[in-house]
Write a protein that holds these residues in place. Structure first.
Motif, short mmCIF file in Angstrom:
data_model
loop_
_atom_site.label_atom_id
_atom_site.label_comp_id
_atom_site.label_asym_id
_atom_site.label_seq_id
_atom_site.Cartn_x
_atom_site.Cartn_y
_atom_site.Cartn_z
N LEU A 189 -17.92 56.71 70.90
CA LEU A 189 -16.82 56.96 69.96
C LEU A 189 -17.31 56.69 68.54
N THR A 190 -16.65 57.31 67.58
CA THR A 190 -17.01 57.15 66.18
C THR A 190 -15.87 56.43 65.45
N ALA A 191 -16.24 55.50 64.60
CA ALA A 191 -15.25 54.77 63.83
C ALA A 191 -14.90 55.54 62.56
N THR A 192 -13.67 55.38 62.13
CA THR A 192 -13.20 55.95 60.87
C THR A 192 -13.31 54.86 59.81
N TYR A 193 -13.94 55.22 58.70
CA TYR A 193 -14.10 54.28 57.59
C TYR A 193 -12.76 54.10 56.89
N VAL A 194 -12.38 52.84 56.65
CA VAL A 194 -11.12 52.52 55.98
C VAL A 194 -11.38 52.10 54.53
N GLY A 195 -12.38 51.25 54.31
CA GLY A 195 -12.69 50.80 52.96
C GLY A 195 -13.44 49.49 52.96
N PHE A 196 -13.69 48.97 51.75
CA PHE A 196 -14.36 47.69 51.62
C PHE A 196 -13.73 46.88 50.50
N GLU A 197 -13.97 45.56 50.54
CA GLU A 197 -13.51 44.67 49.48
C GLU A 197 -14.49 43.51 49.35
N GLN A 198 -14.49 42.91 48.19
CA GLN A 198 -15.34 41.75 47.92
C GLN A 198 -14.61 40.48 48.31
N ASP A 199 -15.36 39.53 48.85
CA ASP A 199 -14.82 38.24 49.22
C ASP A 199 -15.89 37.19 48.92
N ASN A 200 -15.83 36.63 47.71
CA ASN A 200 -16.84 35.69 47.24
C ASN A 200 -18.22 36.32 47.29
N GLU A 201 -19.14 35.77 48.09
CA GLU A 201 -20.51 36.27 48.16
C GLU A 201 -20.70 37.37 49.20
#
Length: 169
Positions: A98-110
């Motif tokens: 199966l292939t995952a769908t990209y949702v997004g990214f965010e920064q969390d400290n380092e």
């Protein structure tokens, strides 16, 4: 003798610049957490990767300027992150690729947290993940997988050059 090693380790932890110039932390690890959402019939995936390492590997692979913190570059960075994770994470759920769908990214400290999702997963009996995140950057990379199903958490880890992580419920 043990006291000398302890002091040396402390100095290396406090002043990582004594190590190779790009080393900001001595441990090269990424963590992928997958939670089975039985109500939505999906797998909710999050990957946590040290931002400095992630930016280095993205710049190296895509031969472009990378800044995951800069808001004006967020859309362009989304594309790079999506391509990189699609190339370095392959999923087999209940024996089916199966292939995952990209949702997004965010920064969390380092760290950078990347979110993906796999829909239409009616049940979760077994999960195999080929994970080569940062393998093209470090030969001491460790990747950890946590899988949560109905409150039960199972974890495995793999060290470079091995990629396969398997969990069965």
């Amino acid at each position: 003798m043990a006291a000398i090693y302890s002091k040396l380790l402390l100095v290396l932890m406090i002043f990582p610049s004594f190590l190779e110039p790009s080393a900001k932390h001595p441990l090269h690890v990424s963590t992928t957490e997958i939670e089975f959402n039985s109500k939505e019939k999906s797998l909710e995936i999050s990957c946590r990767i040290y931002t400095d390492d992630f930016e280095t590997v993205l710049a190296k692979q895509f031969k472009t300027k990378v800044d995951l913190n800069k808001q004006t570059m967020h859309k362009a960075m989304d594309e790079l992150v999506k391509k990189y994770l699609n190339a370095n994470l392959q999923y087999k759920i209940n024996g089916k690729n199966l292939t995952a769908t990209y949702v997004g990214f965010e920064q969390d400290n380092e760290a950078t947290n990347v979110y993906l999702e796999i829909d239409n997963v009616l049940s979760l009996q077994s999960l195999s993940l080929n994970n080569s995140i940062l393998y093209d950057l470090f030969d001491d990379q460790m990747n950890i997988l946590h899988v949560v199903k109905a409150g039960t958490r199972k974890s495995v880890r793999v060290n470079y050059p091995n990629k396969g992580l398997n969990i069965a419920f």
